[in-house]
Structures are given as C-alpha cells and as structure tokens.
Design an enzyme around this catalytic site. Structure first.
Site, short mmCIF file in Angstrom:
data_model
loop_
_atom_site.label_atom_id
_atom_site.label_comp_id
_atom_site.label_asym_id
_atom_site.label_seq_id
_atom_site.Cartn_x
_atom_site.Cartn_y
_atom_site.Cartn_z
N ASP A 205 0.86 -1.18 0.00
CA ASP A 205 0.00 0.00 0.00
C ASP A 205 0.90 1.23 0.00
O ASP A 205 2.12 1.11 -0.06
CB ASP A 205 -0.93 0.00 1.24
CG ASP A 205 -0.18 0.20 2.54
OD1 ASP A 205 1.06 0.28 2.53
OD2 ASP A 205 -0.84 0.30 3.59
N ASP A 207 1.41 4.81 2.30
CA ASP A 207 1.01 5.42 3.57
C ASP A 207 1.39 6.90 3.63
O ASP A 207 2.51 7.26 3.27
CB ASP A 207 1.70 4.70 4.73
CG ASP A 207 1.51 3.19 4.68
OD1 ASP A 207 0.45 2.72 5.09
OD2 ASP A 207 2.44 2.49 4.21
N ASP A 297 -3.26 4.44 2.89
CA ASP A 297 -3.59 4.79 4.28
C ASP A 297 -3.26 6.26 4.52
O ASP A 297 -2.17 6.72 4.18
CB ASP A 297 -2.76 3.95 5.27
CG ASP A 297 -3.18 2.49 5.29
OD1 ASP A 297 -4.32 2.18 4.90
OD2 ASP A 297 -2.37 1.65 5.72
P1 TTP Z 1 2.12 -0.97 6.65
O1 TTP Z 1 1.64 -0.14 5.54
O2 TTP Z 1 1.25 -2.10 7.08
O3 TTP Z 1 3.57 -1.59 6.37
P2 TTP Z 1 4.79 -1.08 5.51
O4 TTP Z 1 4.47 0.20 4.83
O5 TTP Z 1 5.97 -1.10 6.41
O6 TTP Z 1 4.99 -2.23 4.44
P3 TTP Z 1 4.15 -2.48 3.10
O7 TTP Z 1 5.09 -2.20 1.99
O8 TTP Z 1 3.75 -3.91 3.15
O9 TTP Z 1 2.98 -1.57 3.09
O10 TTP Z 1 2.33 -0.07 7.93
C1 TTP Z 1 3.26 1.00 7.95
C2 TTP Z 1 3.82 1.17 9.31
O11 TTP Z 1 2.87 1.77 10.16
C3 TTP Z 1 4.18 -0.16 9.95
O12 TTP Z 1 5.58 -0.21 10.19
C4 TTP Z 1 3.47 -0.22 11.23
C5 TTP Z 1 2.81 1.12 11.39
N1 TTP Z 1 1.39 1.05 11.75
C6 TTP Z 1 0.99 1.69 12.91
O13 TTP Z 1 1.82 2.27 13.62
N2 TTP Z 1 -0.32 1.64 13.28
C7 TTP Z 1 -1.26 1.00 12.52
O14 TTP Z 1 -2.44 1.01 12.87
C8 TTP Z 1 -0.83 0.35 11.29
C9 TTP Z 1 -1.82 -0.35 10.41
C10 TTP Z 1 0.50 0.40 10.97
MN MN Z 2 -0.39 0.83 5.51
MN MN Z 3 2.69 0.46 3.75
#
Ligand code: TTP
Ligand code: MN
Ligand code: MN
Ligand code: MN
Length: 373
Positions: A205, A207, A297
């Site tokens: 995703d 973020d 997100d």
């Molecule tokens: P993610 O988007 O789940 O993971 P990521 O971006 O590290 O990897 P990907 O490439 O698979 O998307 O989450 C981003 C970071 O945010 C993760 O390290 C954990 C943190 N996080 C929170 O702190 N609170 C939350 O509610 C969520 C969903 C994630």
């Molecule tokens: Mn995320």
């Molecule tokens: Mn992510």
C-alpha cells in the site's frame, strides 16, 4: 575466508533500533524462510516462536554480507537453537524441509490465502477454515457467509490490491494526494510514510501522514480530503476512523495497540497514464482498462504528535516494536505513536522531529532508509 571471524559481528545489538538495516538484504534465503515460519507460528497463535523468528530474520537482514557458515553467526543476538537448526539445513541442503512441510500444509495454505484478502484477519480466516472452506471461490459462493463492507471491497479489488505497488505508482499517488490536500489547505503538512519512506521499491500500500501547522485545524481536514477524492471519481473504497485520541492517557506499553488518531484506509483508482514510465507504453492487451486499484492509508495526528506518528508509521514494524521495547527496558520510558513518557521523571517528553525522539531515548539517529529491520 567466507567465514568472518566472530568479532566481525560481535557488536550487533539485540534491538533493531540500534542497527542500521537498508533494503539490501544479503541473507534473503534465510530471512524468507524465517518469515514464513513466523507467519505459520502466528496462525497457530504461538506468539513466542513467532516473535523469535521475526527477530532472527531482522538480525540477519542487518548483516553487511551473506552468511556462508554457522561459525559466522556466533555471537549474534536473537538467534536461538531452532533458528540455527533451520539455517544449518539451508546451508547444507540449500533448502529447509521444515518450511517445505509447512508450505504443503492445507491449513497454512488456506489461512495464508484468506488473510491475503483486505479486511480478513487471522480470526476470520480460522473461522472459514473450520467451516471446511479452502478457496476464495468457496467463500464467495457459500450462502451463509456474511462479508463486511471492507471484505467485500477486498474481494472486489482482490487481483489489483494483491499486486505489489511500485515506487513509480507510489509517486503518482503522492502527487494526487498532495494536490488534493493542498487544494483544500495550502499550508497543510503532508509526508510519505511506511515502506516507501524507507526506500522500498515495492509495497502492499502507500502510507501518508497529514496535519496542519495550527493545533486543532487538522480535525476537519481528512474528511475534506476524502470528499475531494470522491468528487474526482477516484475513491473506490473508504474506511474512516474518527479520532479517539486522549491527551491525558499515558503511552500504551502494548505494541499491538493501534493508535487513536483520525485515519482512513482507502482503495483509490490510479490511472496508468499518470504513472511515470507507463505513459504511452504498450500494455498487455489483457490489461487494457488502463487503471488499477491501490490501497492507501492516510493518518491525521495533531501537529504536536506529528513526530511520534511519523516515527511509528514509518516502521518497519520490527523497528517500531524494538524502539518501544528499548524505551521500556533500557530507559524506563513508554513510547507509542502518540507520545514518549519518562517514568522516572513522571513526565511526557515533547518532540517536533524524529531526531528529538531518538535523542530523548539516548539513541543514535537512524535514517528512515536504515529502518528496514
Ligand atoms: P504498513 O503499511 O502495514 O507496512 P509497511 O508500509 O511497512 O509495508 P508495506 O510495503 O507492506 O505496506 O504499515 C506502515 C507502518 O505503520 C508499519 O511499520 C506499522 C505502522 N502502523 C501503525 O503504527 N499503526 C497501525 O495502525 C498500522 C496499520 C500500521
Ligand atoms: Mn499501511
Ligand atoms: Mn505500507
Ligand atoms: Mn503490511
């Protein structure tokens, strides 16, 4: 020789926040296996082994070169007997029989498949498995299954959102979000977080964190952004969560606790023509619709919590977990996505940048691209 002397690795910390881990992983043949073992333990609700495998994988990811023999990992933290046995198998046979057995396991396969759907966690997956369901098609055709809104979106866009998001696609989405946010509030603060901020080439995703320079002004912003994305016709799905943030609460000591900031989990429509490098390219004729769905997100903390939210949401998950463990065990402090509390001084330590937080913790600053633990 290939077997570096033990002193070459003698200084590796047990905490990921005291290691520098780039996206360059020299020990992928081991860490992929460890992560599968961790996932399998998670499905069996074996929290201890799950964490142990994730920590072992994380230590191996931080090494500057590939491990070629067991002697080379002597003195490294977090590598238990179980992990070493798996590594020995891989070093000797080039594969792990233990993980191959797990990959063939019907329950593991089903739970992995079910949890790959957006909105489906281990509990729901287990429930479906116990009902004898094994494929996504069976879930969709079983009359007594009630999918919630998120799961329906997860199935609807399954093929798109299970496909990795590229850096170019993340960049294109960044432009769209940036334009949308600044059209609404020119002084809004927007930052890319998650894996792409850590320099990853691909993610599941994209973020983002957004806030306003003036406290409280962030409150209406996220809903405005969502409205504007809908008006542009690119909002395919939106799960909005209002803020439950409580300033009087101490930081949580449980890592699993989600933060209480206002946020939304979106699925957006991204036109391939907006992606750098895809413009005017001849695409696969079977993929002729010219757009894809992407998971996004957005999190909107108040500006005085921005640094904590940025640190938490940049991850990696393992890096964040160890930061919090380090704070608690080594500094008698409580850290989460909202705040840092010093238990000895009985006060919260303010921070405007991530560097402030590392400094409060007495840690050397670790750059985002070194947090791929
Ligand atoms: P993610 O988007 O789940 O993971 P990521 O971006 O590290 O990897 P990907 O490439 O698979 O998307 O989450 C981003 C970071 O945010 C993760 O390290 C954990 C943190 N996080 C929170 O702190 N609170 C939350 O509610 C969520 C969903 C994630
Ligand atoms: Mn995320
Ligand atoms: Mn992510
Ligand atoms: Mn993820």
């Amino acid at each position: 020789t290939d077997c570096s002397p033990p002193n070459a690795v003698a200084n590796v910390s047990q905490y990921a926040c005291q290691r520098r881990t780039t996206t360059e992983n020299h020990n992928k043949i081991f860490t992929d296996v460890m992560e599968e073992l961790a996932e399998s333990s998670e499905f069996n609700e074996s929290k201890g082994p799950c964490l142990a495998f994730r920590q072992a994988a994380s230590v191996l990811k931080s090494l500057p070169s590939a491990v070629h023999c067991l002697e080379a990992i002597q003195g490294l933290p977090c590598l238990g007997e179980h992990t070493k046995a798996v590594m020995e198998e891989i070093l000797t046979f080039g594969r792990s029989f233990k993980v191959e057995e797990i990959r063939c396991d019907e329950r593991y396969q089903a739970l992995k498949l079910f949890t790959s759907v957006f909105g489906v966690g281990p509990k729901t997956a287990e429930k479906w498995y116990r009902r004898g369901l094994r494929s996504l098609k069976e879930i969709l055709t079983e009359p007594n299954i009630q999918l919630n809104r998120m799961q329906r979106a997860g199935f609807l866009y399954y093929s798109d959102i299970s496909k990795a998001v590229s850096k170019a696609e993340a960049k294109a989405l960044g432009c769209i979000i940036e334009e949308t946010v600044h059209w609404i509030a020119p002084d809004a603060i927007l930052a890319l977080t998650g894996g792409f901020r850590r320099g990853k080439e691909y993610g599941h995703d994209v973020d983002f964190l957004l806030t306003m320079p003036e406290m409280g002004k962030e409150e209406g912003l996220l809903l405005h952004v969502i409205d504007r994305l809908r008006d542009q016709g690119i909002l395919l799905y939106c799960e909005y969560q209002g803020s439950t943030f409580d300033v009087s609460k101490l930081p949580s000591c449980r890592f699993e606790d989600m933060d209480s900031f206002q946020k939304c989990f979106l699925i957006l429509r991204l036109e391939q023509g907006q992606v750098e490098g895809e413009r005017g390219l001849q695409r696969d004729p079977g993929d002729s619709r010219g757009w894809r769905a992407v998971r996004v997100d957005l999190v909107a903390p108040p500006v005085d919590r921005y640094a904590f939210a940025l640190l938490g949401w940049t991850g990696s998950r393992q890096f964040g977990r160890d930061l919090r463990t380090f704070a608690q065990k080594e500094r008698q402090m409580l850290l989460d996505n909202h705040a840092l509390y010093d238990k000895t001084k009985k006060l919260c330590l303010p921070a405007t940048t991530e560097k402030d937080i590392f400094a409060h913790l007495g840690l050397e600053y670790v750059e985002p691209w070194q947090r791929n633990a």
